[in-house]
Design a protein around this motif. Sequence first.
Motif, PDB file in Angstrom:
ATOM      1  N   GLY A 101       0.803  -1.213   0.000  1.00 52.92           N
ATOM      2  CA  GLY A 101       0.000   0.000   0.000  1.00 52.92           C
ATOM      3  C   GLY A 101       0.840   1.269   0.000  1.00 52.92           C
ATOM      4  N   SER A 102       0.146   2.403   0.080  1.00 54.05           N
ATOM      5  CA  SER A 102       0.790   3.708   0.009  1.00 54.05           C
ATOM      6  C   SER A 102       0.308   4.618   1.127  1.00 54.05           C
ATOM      7  CB  SER A 102       0.491   4.384  -1.333  1.00 54.05           C
ATOM      8  OG  SER A 102       0.991   3.631  -2.416  1.00 54.05           O
ATOM      9  N   LEU A 103       1.176   5.526   1.498  1.00 54.19           N
ATOM     10  CA  LEU A 103       0.841   6.612   2.420  1.00 54.19           C
ATOM     11  C   LEU A 103       1.588   7.857   1.968  1.00 54.19           C
ATOM     12  CD1 LEU A 103       1.122   4.978   5.980  1.00 54.19           C
ATOM     13  CD2 LEU A 103      -0.979   5.784   4.893  1.00 54.19           C
ATOM     14  N   ARG A 104       1.024   9.005   2.279  1.00 47.29           N
ATOM     15  CA  ARG A 104       1.742  10.255   2.052  1.00 47.29           C
ATOM     16  C   ARG A 104       1.854  10.979   3.376  1.00 47.29           C
ATOM     17  NH1 ARG A 104       0.444  15.631  -1.580  1.00 47.29           N
ATOM     18  NH2 ARG A 104      -1.124  15.968   0.065  1.00 47.29           N
ATOM     19  N   LEU A 105       3.072  11.182   3.808  1.00 47.97           N
ATOM     20  CA  LEU A 105       3.334  11.931   5.027  1.00 47.97           C
ATOM     21  C   LEU A 105       3.507  13.406   4.692  1.00 47.97           C
ATOM     22  CD1 LEU A 105       5.896   9.604   6.850  1.00 47.97           C
ATOM     23  CD2 LEU A 105       3.393   9.501   6.847  1.00 47.97           C
ATOM     24  N   SER A 106       3.042  14.246   5.590  1.00 55.44           N
ATOM     25  CA  SER A 106       3.211  15.693   5.450  1.00 55.44           C
ATOM     26  C   SER A 106       3.994  16.223   6.637  1.00 55.44           C
ATOM     27  CB  SER A 106       1.851  16.395   5.395  1.00 55.44           C
ATOM     28  OG  SER A 106       1.094  15.964   4.280  1.00 55.44           O
ATOM     29  N   CYS A 107       4.763  17.239   6.374  1.00 52.50           N
ATOM     30  CA  CYS A 107       5.538  17.933   7.412  1.00 52.50           C
ATOM     31  C   CYS A 107       5.250  19.413   7.252  1.00 52.50           C
ATOM     32  CB  CYS A 107       7.019  17.634   7.242  1.00 52.50           C
ATOM     33  SG  CYS A 107       8.118  18.584   8.322  1.00 52.50           S
ATOM     34  N   ALA A 108       4.445  19.947   8.141  1.00 51.13           N
ATOM     35  CA  ALA A 108       4.034  21.341   8.058  1.00 51.13           C
ATOM     36  C   ALA A 108       4.799  22.175   9.079  1.00 51.13           C
ATOM     37  CB  ALA A 108       2.536  21.460   8.297  1.00 51.13           C
ATOM     38  N   ALA A 109       5.262  23.321   8.640  1.00 49.75           N
ATOM     39  CA  ALA A 109       6.025  24.206   9.516  1.00 49.75           C
ATOM     40  C   ALA A 109       5.160  25.357   9.983  1.00 49.75           C
ATOM     41  CB  ALA A 109       7.242  24.754   8.790  1.00 49.75           C
ATOM     42  N   SER A 110       5.376  25.766  11.209  1.00 46.39           N
ATOM     43  CA  SER A 110       4.730  26.969  11.722  1.00 46.39           C
ATOM     44  C   SER A 110       5.770  27.767  12.493  1.00 46.39           C
ATOM     45  CB  SER A 110       3.546  26.614  12.625  1.00 46.39           C
ATOM     46  OG  SER A 110       3.981  25.879  13.756  1.00 46.39           O
ATOM     47  N   GLY A 111       5.605  29.067  12.447  1.00 43.44           N
ATOM     48  CA  GLY A 111       6.541  29.934  13.142  1.00 43.44           C
ATOM     49  C   GLY A 111       7.768  30.293  12.326  1.00 43.44           C
ATOM     50  N   PHE A 112       7.927  29.682  11.181  1.00 45.65           N
ATOM     51  CA  PHE A 112       9.023  30.026  10.286  1.00 45.65           C
ATOM     52  C   PHE A 112       8.691  29.520   8.889  1.00 45.65           C
ATOM     53  CE2 PHE A 112      11.415  25.953   9.768  1.00 45.65           C
ATOM     54  CZ  PHE A 112      10.685  25.168  10.647  1.00 45.65           C
ATOM     55  N   THR A 113       9.391  30.063   7.891  1.00 47.80           N
ATOM     56  CA  THR A 113       9.180  29.622   6.531  1.00 47.80           C
ATOM     57  C   THR A 113      10.246  28.612   6.146  1.00 47.80           C
ATOM     58  OG1 THR A 113       9.059  30.335   4.222  1.00 47.80           O
ATOM     59  CG2 THR A 113      10.494  31.596   5.661  1.00 47.80           C
ATOM     60  N   LEU A 114       9.808  27.570   5.437  1.00 45.38           N
ATOM     61  CA  LEU A 114      10.722  26.491   5.079  1.00 45.38           C
ATOM     62  C   LEU A 114      11.603  26.817   3.878  1.00 45.38           C
ATOM     63  CD1 LEU A 114       8.531  23.278   5.490  1.00 45.38           C
ATOM     64  CD2 LEU A 114      10.337  24.118   6.991  1.00 45.38           C
ATOM     65  N   ASP A 115      11.382  27.958   3.252  1.00 39.10           N
ATOM     66  CA  ASP A 115      12.056  28.257   1.985  1.00 39.10           C
ATOM     67  C   ASP A 115      13.570  28.079   2.054  1.00 39.10           C
ATOM     68  OD1 ASP A 115      10.059  30.727   0.298  1.00 39.10           O
ATOM     69  OD2 ASP A 115       9.464  29.260   1.808  1.00 39.10           O
ATOM     70  N   TYR A 116      14.166  28.416   3.190  1.00 39.65           N
ATOM     71  CA  TYR A 116      15.618  28.417   3.280  1.00 39.65           C
ATOM     72  C   TYR A 116      16.163  27.229   4.067  1.00 39.65           C
ATOM     73  CZ  TYR A 116      14.595  33.100   1.734  1.00 39.65           C
ATOM     74  OH  TYR A 116      14.114  34.167   1.041  1.00 39.65           O
ATOM     75  N   TYR A 117      15.319  26.215   4.242  1.00 37.36           N
ATOM     76  CA  TYR A 117      15.701  25.065   5.037  1.00 37.36           C
ATOM     77  C   TYR A 117      15.745  23.803   4.191  1.00 37.36           C
ATOM     78  CZ  TYR A 117      14.927  27.788   9.277  1.00 37.36           C
ATOM     79  OH  TYR A 117      15.012  28.724  10.265  1.00 37.36           O
ATOM     80  N   ALA A 118      16.787  23.013   4.403  1.00 42.76           N
ATOM     81  CA  ALA A 118      16.762  21.645   3.918  1.00 42.76           C
ATOM     82  C   ALA A 118      15.899  20.828   4.877  1.00 42.76           C
ATOM     83  CB  ALA A 118      18.168  21.072   3.851  1.00 42.76           C
ATOM     84  N   ILE A 119      15.180  19.884   4.335  1.00 42.37           N
ATOM     85  CA  ILE A 119      14.282  19.062   5.137  1.00 42.37           C
ATOM     86  C   ILE A 119      14.649  17.597   4.982  1.00 42.37           C
ATOM     87  CG2 ILE A 119      11.899  18.402   5.596  1.00 42.37           C
ATOM     88  CD1 ILE A 119      12.502  21.342   6.163  1.00 42.37           C
ATOM     89  N   GLY A 120      14.729  16.931   6.100  1.00 44.64           N
ATOM     90  CA  GLY A 120      15.003  15.500   6.084  1.00 44.64           C
ATOM     91  C   GLY A 120      13.863  14.720   6.705  1.00 44.64           C
ATOM     92  N   TRP A 121      13.689  13.515   6.210  1.00 45.19           N
ATOM     93  CA  TRP A 121      12.767  12.553   6.839  1.00 45.19           C
ATOM     94  C   TRP A 121      13.615  11.438   7.445  1.00 45.19           C
ATOM     95  CZ3 TRP A 121       7.696  12.870   7.874  1.00 45.19           C
ATOM     96  CH2 TRP A 121       6.921  13.787   7.155  1.00 45.19           C
ATOM     97  N   PHE A 122      13.317  11.119   8.682  1.00 47.27           N
ATOM     98  CA  PHE A 122      14.014  10.073   9.405  1.00 47.27           C
ATOM     99  C   PHE A 122      12.983   9.089   9.943  1.00 47.27           C
ATOM    100  CE2 PHE A 122      18.255  11.968   9.659  1.00 47.27           C
ATOM    101  CZ  PHE A 122      17.969  13.279   9.292  1.00 47.27           C
ATOM    102  N   ARG A 123      13.436   7.898  10.272  1.00 52.79           N
ATOM    103  CA  ARG A 123      12.521   6.941  10.893  1.00 52.79           C
ATOM    104  C   ARG A 123      13.276   6.134  11.952  1.00 52.79           C
ATOM    105  NH1 ARG A 123      11.461   2.749   5.819  1.00 52.79           N
ATOM    106  NH2 ARG A 123      13.548   1.762   5.814  1.00 52.79           N
ATOM    107  N   GLN A 124      12.520   5.673  12.909  1.00 49.55           N
ATOM    108  CA  GLN A 124      13.110   4.867  13.974  1.00 49.55           C
ATOM    109  C   GLN A 124      12.135   3.775  14.372  1.00 49.55           C
ATOM    110  OE1 GLN A 124      14.567   7.039  17.419  1.00 49.55           O
ATOM    111  NE2 GLN A 124      16.023   5.399  17.844  1.00 49.55           N
ATOM    112  N   ALA A 125      12.579   2.551  14.215  1.00 47.57           N
ATOM    113  CA  ALA A 125      11.801   1.402  14.641  1.00 47.57           C
ATOM    114  C   ALA A 125      12.252   0.992  16.043  1.00 47.57           C
ATOM    115  CB  ALA A 125      11.991   0.246  13.659  1.00 47.57           C
ATOM    116  N   PRO A 126      11.402   0.310  16.790  1.00 45.17           N
ATOM    117  CA  PRO A 126      11.781  -0.099  18.155  1.00 45.17           C
ATOM    118  C   PRO A 126      13.080  -0.895  18.163  1.00 45.17           C
ATOM    119  CG  PRO A 126       9.452  -0.451  17.804  1.00 45.17           C
ATOM    120  CD  PRO A 126      10.028  -0.072  16.469  1.00 45.17           C
ATOM    121  N   GLY A 127      13.992  -0.493  19.031  1.00 42.68           N
ATOM    122  CA  GLY A 127      15.247  -1.213  19.172  1.00 42.68           C
ATOM    123  C   GLY A 127      16.266  -0.947  18.088  1.00 42.68           C
ATOM    124  N   GLN A 128      15.946  -0.022  17.185  1.00 41.32           N
ATOM    125  CA  GLN A 128      16.875   0.268  16.095  1.00 41.32           C
ATOM    126  C   GLN A 128      17.314   1.722  16.133  1.00 41.32           C
ATOM    127  OE1 GLN A 128      15.654  -1.074  12.212  1.00 41.32           O
ATOM    128  NE2 GLN A 128      14.682  -2.926  13.015  1.00 41.32           N
TER     129      GLN A 128
END
Length: 127
Positions: free
Chosen positions: A16-43
Amino acid sequence: QLQLVESGGGLVQPGGSLRLSCAASGFTLDYYAIGWFRQAPGQDREGVSCISSSGGRRTYADSVKGRFTISRDNAKNTVYLQMNSLKPEDTAVYYCAASARIPSGSCPRLAGWYDYWGQGTQVTVSS
């Protein structure tokens, strides 16, 4: 207050598929690099994907290459992670993070480069 909020996680069957969103507040993302990270239990935390501040450079972990796509919509101050062909091993808490220190055109998936983090969203891939 600078804040990142992830959404879009949930329970999905393998393939299947999912789409994750990352919304910023309090600042503009224009000048930021954005990373997605994940962490599974015990890893350890894994850098999944990154998009440079300009959007011109995108990198992916080998484990998700060809299945995940990162994109950004600066007008909406939001970054997305489209996840297709999901596998049980993709199960984890997914975090987005922002950095204004990463040189333009670069896109490291190392947590130490990132200064602002969201609270995470759970993704579970199971039948």
